[in-house]
Design a protein around this motif. Structure first.
Motif, PDB file in Angstrom:
ATOM      1  N   ALA A   7      -1.592  -8.056 -10.091  1.00 19.91           N
ATOM      2  CA  ALA A   7      -1.487  -8.399  -8.675  1.00 19.91           C
ATOM      3  C   ALA A   7      -0.051  -8.239  -8.209  1.00 19.91           C
ATOM      4  CB  ALA A   7      -1.973  -9.820  -8.433  1.00 19.91           C
ATOM      5  N   LEU A 111      -3.921  -4.767  -7.649  1.00 15.70           N
ATOM      6  CA  LEU A 111      -4.248  -5.351  -6.346  1.00 15.70           C
ATOM      7  C   LEU A 111      -2.979  -5.568  -5.543  1.00 15.70           C
ATOM      8  CD1 LEU A 111      -6.655  -7.878  -7.965  1.00 15.70           C
ATOM      9  CD2 LEU A 111      -7.363  -6.011  -6.455  1.00 15.70           C
ATOM     10  N   ALA A 146      -7.947 -11.048  -3.169  1.00 16.15           N
ATOM     11  CA  ALA A 146      -7.786 -10.455  -4.499  1.00 16.15           C
ATOM     12  C   ALA A 146      -8.509 -11.298  -5.544  1.00 16.15           C
ATOM     13  CB  ALA A 146      -6.300 -10.342  -4.845  1.00 16.15           C
TER      14      ALA A 146
END
Ligand code: ADE
Length: 235
Positions: A7, A111, A146
């Motif tokens: 992420a 992400l 996410a």
């Protein structure tokens, strides 16, 4: 090979969040998937470590700088197998089970979580990001979106879900013609004056299956005319 999630975020402390618990949390500890975060601010180059700037053309809010986001993407892509970049945004294509299945079947995902008004369009295009929305509402940032996407992917990874059949009958399992699920009941048979539908206590398997089918169709018709039309079209 471990399914790998990275992420890119200004709030790495939001991860793993709820995914550190329950099914996903156990799978994470068992090494069935991995999660790391990159702090986007670490890729800022100016004295003030700025990650955003005012929108060209004017208007409210701030836009995340393409150079800073690009450098974070480069770091995430470094080493290992190539993974798709997904940018969470209300402008994206609605998240559907077909994309979840596709991502879960691959090596993992990177992400990109935006804050403010979002990313400069040029870095989205230059990096070939897939823009994905988790629904027609606006979150304050991409992080919860996410987490939603990750939860949906992780439960499909081998060895993560207990009963294989729960994945079968569920809503959206049939890609061509998805229906919403039928309603569920358990004991007690009577609770607050409400009884479990008699057919479910009858032991008549064909009748139960027929009733469930009818309930699934009725719910889909009433609540999701869009899905119902797709179901009808798929025959
Ligand atoms: N970021 C803000 N709102 C969002 C949404 N609905 N889906 C995905 N990302 C978002």
């Amino acid at each position: 090979m471990t399914w790998r999630a990275t992420a890119l975020t200004l709030f790495p402390e939001m991860f793993p969040g709820p995914l550190g618990h329950s099914l996903a949390g156990r799978a994470l500890r068992e090494g069935r998937w991995s999660l790391d975060t990159l702090q986007i601010r670490d890729f800022a180059t100016d004295r003030h470590r700025s990650v955003d700037d005012t929108p060209c053309g004017g208007g409210a809010g701030m836009v995340m700088r393409p150079d800073v986001v690009d450098a974070a993407c480069a770091a995430a892509l470094e080493g290992g197998v190539a993974r798709p970049l997904v940018y969470l945004t209300p402008r994206g294509r609605p998240l559907e089970q077909a994309l979840v299945r596709e991502l879960a079947a691959g090596p993992g995902v990177i992400l990109v979580c935006g804050r403010y008004e979002g990313l400069d369009q040029r870095v989205i295009e230059a990096r070939g990001m897939r823009e994905v929305s988790v629904g027609d509402f606006v979150l304050s940032g991409g992080e919860p979106a996410a987490l939603v996407l990750l939860d949906a992917c992780v439960r499909l990874l081998p060895g993560v879900m207990g009963g294989a059949e729960s994945a079968e009958e569920e809503s959206f399992s049939d890609a061509a013609a998805p229906l919403l699920e039928y309603p569920h009941y358990t004991r007690p048979v009577e609770w607050q004056g409400r009884r479990v539908p008699e057919v479910l206590l009858s032991g008549h398997h064909a009748a139960v299956a027929r009733w469930r089918r009818e309930m699934a169709e009725a719910a889909t018709r009433e609540r999701r005319p869009d899905l119902w039309a797709r179901h009808r079209a798929a025959g």
